[in-house]
Design a protein around this motif. Structure first.
Motif, PDB file in Angstrom:
ATOM      1  N   ILE A  34      62.140  64.467 -64.043  1.00  0.00           N
ATOM      2  CA  ILE A  34      62.892  63.216 -64.112  1.00  0.00           C
ATOM      3  C   ILE A  34      63.966  63.148 -63.030  1.00  0.00           C
ATOM      4  O   ILE A  34      64.633  64.143 -62.731  1.00  0.00           O
ATOM      5  N   GLY A  35      64.155  61.967 -62.524  1.00  0.00           N
ATOM      6  CA  GLY A  35      65.179  61.757 -61.499  1.00  0.00           C
ATOM      7  C   GLY A  35      64.920  60.459 -60.788  1.00  0.00           C
ATOM      8  O   GLY A  35      64.069  59.664 -61.234  1.00  0.00           O
ATOM      9  N   THR A  36      65.629  60.186 -59.693  1.00  0.00           N
ATOM     10  CA  THR A  36      65.394  58.945 -58.941  1.00  0.00           C
ATOM     11  C   THR A  36      63.958  58.877 -58.451  1.00  0.00           C
ATOM     12  O   THR A  36      63.349  57.823 -58.440  1.00  0.00           O
ATOM     13  N   VAL A  37      63.456  60.030 -58.057  1.00  0.00           N
ATOM     14  CA  VAL A  37      62.029  60.116 -57.765  1.00  0.00           C
ATOM     15  C   VAL A  37      61.414  60.912 -58.901  1.00  0.00           C
ATOM     16  O   VAL A  37      61.843  62.017 -59.173  1.00  0.00           O
ATOM     17  N   SER A  38      60.427  60.340 -59.586  1.00  0.00           N
ATOM     18  CA  SER A  38      59.885  61.110 -60.697  1.00  0.00           C
ATOM     19  C   SER A  38      58.618  61.821 -60.255  1.00  0.00           C
ATOM     20  O   SER A  38      57.754  61.245 -59.588  1.00  0.00           O
ATOM     21  N   VAL A  39      58.529  63.099 -60.607  1.00  0.00           N
ATOM     22  CA  VAL A  39      57.390  63.925 -60.201  1.00  0.00           C
ATOM     23  C   VAL A  39      56.511  64.135 -61.420  1.00  0.00           C
ATOM     24  O   VAL A  39      57.003  64.561 -62.468  1.00  0.00           O
ATOM     25  N   PRO A  40      55.211  63.841 -61.322  1.00  0.00           N
ATOM     26  CA  PRO A  40      54.328  64.066 -62.476  1.00  0.00           C
ATOM     27  C   PRO A  40      54.309  65.535 -62.866  1.00  0.00           C
ATOM     28  O   PRO A  40      54.349  66.426 -62.007  1.00  0.00           O
ATOM     29  N   ILE A  41      54.250  65.773 -64.179  1.00  0.00           N
ATOM     30  CA  ILE A  41      54.346  67.140 -64.684  1.00  0.00           C
ATOM     31  C   ILE A  41      53.244  68.039 -64.143  1.00  0.00           C
ATOM     32  O   ILE A  41      53.468  69.180 -63.773  1.00  0.00           O
ATOM     33  N   PHE A  42      52.006  67.461 -64.075  1.00  0.00           N
ATOM     34  CA  PHE A  42      50.889  68.267 -63.585  1.00  0.00           C
ATOM     35  C   PHE A  42      51.124  68.726 -62.150  1.00  0.00           C
ATOM     36  O   PHE A  42      50.821  69.858 -61.796  1.00  0.00           O
ATOM     37  N   ASP A  43      51.722  67.829 -61.340  1.00  0.00           N
ATOM     38  CA  ASP A  43      52.024  68.174 -59.941  1.00  0.00           C
ATOM     39  C   ASP A  43      53.021  69.323 -59.865  1.00  0.00           C
ATOM     40  O   ASP A  43      52.959  70.165 -58.977  1.00  0.00           O
ATOM     41  N   ILE A  44      53.970  69.338 -60.807  1.00  0.00           N
ATOM     42  CA  ILE A  44      54.997  70.393 -60.797  1.00  0.00           C
ATOM     43  C   ILE A  44      54.326  71.754 -60.847  1.00  0.00           C
ATOM     44  O   ILE A  44      54.627  72.654 -60.072  1.00  0.00           O
ATOM     45  N   PHE A  45      53.360  71.897 -61.786  1.00  0.00           N
ATOM     46  CA  PHE A  45      52.659  73.177 -61.907  1.00  0.00           C
ATOM     47  C   PHE A  45      51.991  73.549 -60.600  1.00  0.00           C
ATOM     48  O   PHE A  45      52.066  74.678 -60.130  1.00  0.00           O
ATOM     49  N   ILE A 310      70.084  72.808 -69.263  1.00  0.00           N
ATOM     50  CA  ILE A 310      69.180  72.071 -68.369  1.00  0.00           C
ATOM     51  C   ILE A 310      69.158  70.586 -68.757  1.00  0.00           C
ATOM     52  O   ILE A 310      69.277  69.698 -67.924  1.00  0.00           O
ATOM     53  N   LEU A 311      69.064  70.344 -70.091  1.00  0.00           N
ATOM     54  CA  LEU A 311      69.051  68.957 -70.562  1.00  0.00           C
ATOM     55  C   LEU A 311      70.399  68.284 -70.303  1.00  0.00           C
ATOM     56  O   LEU A 311      70.470  67.108 -69.922  1.00  0.00           O
ATOM     57  N   ALA A 312      71.488  69.027 -70.505  1.00  0.00           N
ATOM     58  CA  ALA A 312      72.815  68.454 -70.268  1.00  0.00           C
ATOM     59  C   ALA A 312      72.955  68.059 -68.803  1.00  0.00           C
ATOM     60  O   ALA A 312      73.509  67.004 -68.474  1.00  0.00           O
ATOM     61  N   ASP A 313      72.418  68.899 -67.925  1.00  0.00           N
ATOM     62  CA  ASP A 313      72.496  68.607 -66.492  1.00  0.00           C
ATOM     63  C   ASP A 313      71.658  67.372 -66.150  1.00  0.00           C
ATOM     64  O   ASP A 313      72.076  66.506 -65.370  1.00  0.00           O
ATOM     65  N   LEU A 314      70.494  67.295 -66.791  1.00  0.00           N
ATOM     66  CA  LEU A 314      69.632  66.130 -66.583  1.00  0.00           C
ATOM     67  C   LEU A 314      70.373  64.852 -66.967  1.00  0.00           C
ATOM     68  O   LEU A 314      70.388  63.855 -66.244  1.00  0.00           O
ATOM     69  N   LEU A 315      71.041  64.932 -68.120  1.00  0.00           N
ATOM     70  CA  LEU A 315      71.803  63.794 -68.609  1.00  0.00           C
ATOM     71  C   LEU A 315      72.934  63.455 -67.635  1.00  0.00           C
ATOM     72  O   LEU A 315      73.170  62.288 -67.297  1.00  0.00           O
ATOM     73  N   ALA A 316      73.607  64.510 -67.155  1.00  0.00           N
ATOM     74  CA  ALA A 316      74.756  64.304 -66.275  1.00  0.00           C
ATOM     75  C   ALA A 316      74.358  63.587 -64.992  1.00  0.00           C
ATOM     76  O   ALA A 316      75.119  62.785 -64.463  1.00  0.00           O
ATOM     77  N   ARG A 317      73.165  63.862 -64.493  1.00  0.00           N
ATOM     78  CA  ARG A 317      72.824  63.243 -63.211  1.00  0.00           C
ATOM     79  C   ARG A 317      72.051  61.944 -63.363  1.00  0.00           C
ATOM     80  O   ARG A 317      71.861  61.220 -62.400  1.00  0.00           O
ATOM     81  N   THR A 318      71.588  61.628 -64.576  1.00  0.00           N
ATOM     82  CA  THR A 318      70.832  60.385 -64.735  1.00  0.00           C
ATOM     83  C   THR A 318      71.606  59.300 -65.465  1.00  0.00           C
ATOM     84  O   THR A 318      71.329  58.121 -65.302  1.00  0.00           O
ATOM     85  N   ILE A 319      72.599  59.655 -66.273  1.00  0.00           N
ATOM     86  CA  ILE A 319      73.191  58.694 -67.195  1.00  0.00           C
ATOM     87  C   ILE A 319      73.881  57.552 -66.470  1.00  0.00           C
ATOM     88  O   ILE A 319      73.792  56.398 -66.887  1.00  0.00           O
ATOM     89  N   ILE A 320      74.595  57.842 -65.369  1.00  0.00           N
ATOM     90  CA  ILE A 320      75.198  56.750 -64.610  1.00  0.00           C
ATOM     91  C   ILE A 320      74.742  56.827 -63.166  1.00  0.00           C
ATOM     92  O   ILE A 320      75.513  56.645 -62.237  1.00  0.00           O
ATOM     93  N   ALA A 321      73.442  57.152 -62.990  1.00  0.00           N
ATOM     94  CA  ALA A 321      72.903  57.313 -61.647  1.00  0.00           C
ATOM     95  C   ALA A 321      73.165  56.033 -60.828  1.00  0.00           C
ATOM     96  O   ALA A 321      73.170  54.944 -61.399  1.00  0.00           O
ATOM     97  N   PRO A 322      73.405  56.100 -59.560  1.00  0.00           N
ATOM     98  CA  PRO A 322      73.273  57.311 -58.740  1.00  0.00           C
ATOM     99  C   PRO A 322      74.497  58.234 -58.771  1.00  0.00           C
ATOM    100  O   PRO A 322      74.436  59.305 -58.187  1.00  0.00           O
TER     101      PRO A 322
END
Lengths: 352, 486
Positions: A34-45, A310-322
């Motif tokens: 998750i992020g401004t650019v979202s990467v498909p999970i399968f691609d991550i692997f 990790i989830l808290a960080d995700l929240l921190a960077r997405t909640i009021i993105a950018p």
């Protein structure tokens, strides 16, 4: 009857480990995807395995995605995970050692102590001979350790029984004092305060692989030291005297736990600033769910703390993105109410 | 098992224990006594290695305490401390299992079947097995104490140290715990060293007692030698009195309260307090009286406030005189626990009553005399054993303070005076034809207010003996005459 109990016990604990591990993996995947650019999970692997085994990347995968995963998001997630794991396991062991469900690196002042060490390194450019890159964590750890020792001596002076509230109060007094000291140092150097406050509230952004290298050895040593002391922590949560009666070498084990706890919180602060309440909330939740036995509490806290941050960080960077929030804001918003609830429950228990 | 020589030490800068030396043998139940601050807990903490001592030696199984590692010591000594705190909610079983810590070796500290057996045994012996999966924080204080005892037993110790183990326990658990400790010390040679606050419990259970005073040994001896009235008064600086245990040959010490007791009110028992009814004669004292009596109810030595002599019909057979007497007393509002009760076939109006005053004390005497069953005491074997009405009941109320000896002498004097009355009136034993000395069911009650003049003896020539002897003689003669003429 006995056998059934053992079986139930085993399945119970394995369920706990499986759930905690699944939670961590899910958190990591979400953090990377998750992020401004979202990467498909399968691609991550595919991206990660390609990098590990030095394979040629699949044509179908966007090279920009690979760049984002390998250079930005993966190190960030791993760093958040390591910091969360360090703080949670350190908090769990401080709580067991001090028989105090309110103890954690933040409330004990250990994080502030480590910050002083970090600020001295970062803003005065101190460098220990031969330490090189590790000057920052080493100074943080030393200051963290000194702080916890001073806090404990101080608390014992005030109240020989070392009541829970006395230790916390002492920790908070030291925390405020050291915080002020940091602000003073920063003000004297003439840097912009906003930047400093951002650092003080904690962040794992834009750190890269270097910082993982810094924290990893300390994380491994500290966690291992604590994990082999699970039974001793169980004994010490009945009081130091009782632990000694049971056969624990209290002085040595206590030192080990304090040193390991300082290593973990010092190293975590060195790479990410002070992130509050992770070491309080995670062990508390884990204890509620799976019981207080430190042999399981410590590894489970480690896994859960890792996923949580990790989830808290995700929240921190997405909640009021950018715009990015400091991660400490998220953990404190969750942590402070939990702290209050624990405190209220303790009061009620004593009354009832 | 345990040998302590010249032990000296305390907390930083302050010496609490001075030159303590004693031995404890295998299988002994050894009690430590002493007032607050005498160093009992400090001594126990030194023996368990929790606080260091500055001088002297502690030898456990012929090896110095200081050369034991923490684990070795835990396999030999287990401790049940006075206070315990549980910060987290471990289950009972987790708590007890911690006792196996010292027995587990290696990094993985695997749990063996032996460990499991020992833990189960410990839980069963202390009666906590039934709640092995409950949280200790949810248990009552007494249950928690037993869980911690189970934890100590799981250490498989040879010596068990306890700091006031009966604290927070109710009476039945106190007894249960101490019975268990005594049993383990006798059957399994477990050496038990325990601090006691309750001197009486210590006296009941311990083989030997160590009395501490200001950090020094006052005495180390058997309970009977340690629990002497004078010694305890001096060491504890309080007023106590020693008396024998009613069923076990152990000393019991009772506190004497300083607050104004009912006995401080000056009360004179006199004939105006008597209630004469058709079917009973009663006296209600405003304060409890110290009594020695042989009535149907309230016999023996005690404190009683109500005295009842009940008239019963000679023709009616009473198979259970005591039960019958209880129901009579309840109907008439007499509390059996506070009452001395007697029965007579004589009409109440024939009772003979005398109130006699001396300079420092006074006596009230009440006699009812039925002599149908008059018997010669020297030829009692010629009579069948029976309990029938026809009896001499004698009450003596003394407005003075009597010692136990004076009570017994009063009993003797009363009996002699009664016999003399029978002799002078030539009352015959119908069966043998000789002069009778009494009846088979005579009762006597001596009651004293226990305030005013203190009287040590009541022999026939003492002032009390004079009064009682003469009064009982005259009353008995009068009562027999009253009965004959009616």
């Amino acid at each position: 009857m006995q056998k059934r109990f053992t079986q139930k016990f085993l399945t119970n604990k394995s369920t706990a480990y499986i759930l905690a591990a699944v939670f961590l993996v899910m958190a990591m995947l979400m953090g990377i995807s998750i992020g401004t650019v979202s990467v498909p999970i399968f691609d991550i692997f595919r991206i990660i395995s390609a990098n590990i085994f030095h394979l040629q990347l699949d044509e179908s995968i966007n090279p920009m995605h690979s760049n984002i995963v390998m250079n930005i998001r993966l190190p960030r997630v791993i760093l958040a995970g390591l910091v969360g794991a360090s703080l949670a396991i350190a908090g769990a062991s401080f709580q067991g050692l001090l028989r105090n469900p309110l103890a954690d690196p933040y409330t004990l002042g250990v994080s502030s102590g480590a910050s002083v060490g970090a600020v001295i390194t970062l803003f005065f450019g101190v460098s220990l001979p031969f330490a090189g890159l590790f000057t920052l964590p080493l100074l943080s750890i030393i200051f963290a350790f000194l702080t916890i020792i001073i806090v404990l001596i101080f608390a014992r002076r005030i109240d020989r029984g070392m009541k829970v509230e006395t230790i916390i109060l002492t920790g908070i007094i030291f925390s405020s004092f050291l915080g002020a000291l940091i602000s003073l140092m920063i003000a004297l150097t003439g840097d912009e305060l906003r930047q400093i406050i951002g650092w003080l509230l904690g962040s794992v952004s834009m750190r890269g692989w270097d910082y993982i290298q810094i924290i990893l050895p300390f994380f491994l040593v500290g966690s291992l030291l604590l994990l082999i002391n699970g039974r001793e922590l169980n004994a010490m949560s009945f009081g130091e005297e009782k632990a000694q009666h049971i056969g624990v070498n209290v002085q040595r084990r206590k030192m080990l736990v304090l040193i390991a706890g300082s290593i973990l919180s010092g190293a975590a602060v060195a790479v990410s600033g002070t992130i509050g309440f992770v070491g309080l909330v995670i062990p508390h939740l884990t204890r509620l769910l799976w019981g207080p036995d430190h042999r399981h509490l410590l590894p489970l806290s480690l896994l859960t703390g890792s996923g949580f941050l990790i989830l808290a960080d995700l929240l921190a960077r997405t909640i009021i993105a950018p715009t990015e929030l400091p991660i400490g804001v998220i953990t404190s918003i969750i942590g402070a109410p939990v702290f209050a609830i624990i405190l209220m429950n303790r009061r009620n228990e004593r009354r009832g | 098992m345990l040998s302590i020589q010249h032990l000296t030490g305390g907390y930083a800068g302050e010496t609490i224990l001075k030159d303590i030396s004693f031995d404890v043998h295998t299988g002994e139940l050894f009690g430590i006594l002493g007032p607050n601050g005498s160093g009992k807990t400090t001594l126990l903490k030194m023996l368990s290695g929790v606080i260091p001592f500055s001088d002297g030696t502690v030898m456990i199984k012929n090896k110095s305490l200081k050369s034991y590692t923490a684990k070795e010591l835990a396999k030999t000594i287990a401790v049940l401390p006075q206070h315990s705190s549980q910060a987290f909610s471990y289950t009972v079983k987790e708590t007890v299992s911690l006792g196996r810590y010292a027995h587990q070796q290696g990094w993985f500290q695997s749990w063996s079947t032996h460990d499991e057996t020992v833990v189960q045994q410990a839980m069963e012996q202390t009666g906590v097995a039934e709640f092995e999966n409950q949280d200790i924080q949810q248990l009552s204080g007494g249950e928690r104490q037993r869980v911690l005892l189970a934890q100590a037993l799981a250490q498989e110790p040879e010596i068990l140290l306890l700091d006031e183990p009966t604290n927070h326990l109710d009476l039945s658990y106190q007894k249960e715990l101490l019975d268990s400790l005594k049993g383990w010390s006798k059957e399994r040679d477990l050496t038990v060293i325990s601090i006691f606050h309750d001197l009486n419990l210590a006296g009941l259970y311990c083989d030997r007692l160590l009395l501490l005073e200001d950090g020094r040994i006052n005495l180390n001896a058997s309970p009977n030698k340690v629990l002497r009235e004078e010694r305890i008064k001096e060491v504890y600086r309080t007023n106590i009195q020693k008396q024998p245990h009613p069923s076990v040959p152990a000393p019991q010490l009772v506190l004497l309260p300083e607050i104004e007791s009912t006995q401080d009110k000056l009360v004179f028992i006199n004939d105006s307090m008597l209630e004469v009814e058709e079917d009973y004669l009663a006296l209600r004292s405003p304060i409890p009286l110290r009594t020695m009596s042989s009535g149907v109810v309230g016999s023996g030595i005690g404190w009683h406030q109500v005295f009842v002599n009940r008239h019963i019909n000679k023709q009616v057979q009473y198979h259970h005189p005591q039960n019958d007497m209880f129901s009579f007393m309840k109907e008439n509002g007499f509390e059996p626990d506070e009452t001395v009760g007697m029965m007579t076939s004589v009409l109440i109006e024939n009772a003979s009553i005398q109130f006699i005053k001396e300079r420092d004390f006074s006596v009230l005497i009440v006699v009812t005399a039925g002599i149908e069953n008059a018997t010669d005491v020297s030829r009692g074997s010629e009579h069948p054993f029976q309990l029938s009405a026809g009896t001499i009941n004698i009450w003596v109320f003394v407005n003075a303070h009597l010692t136990e000896g004076a009570f017994i002498q009063s009993m003797m004097t009363v009996t002699e005076a009664k016999t003399k009355a029978m002799y002078d009136l030539e009352v015959k034993d119908k069966k043998t034809g000789t002069i009778a000395t009494g009846t088979p069911t005579d009762s006597i009650s001596i009651a004293a207010t226990q305030n005013g003049q203190k009287l040590d003896c009541a022999g026939t020539t003492t002032p009390l003996g004079n009064l009682v002897g003469k009064g009982v003689y005259e009353c008995t003669v009068q009562a027999i005459k009253n009965n004959r003429t009616s």
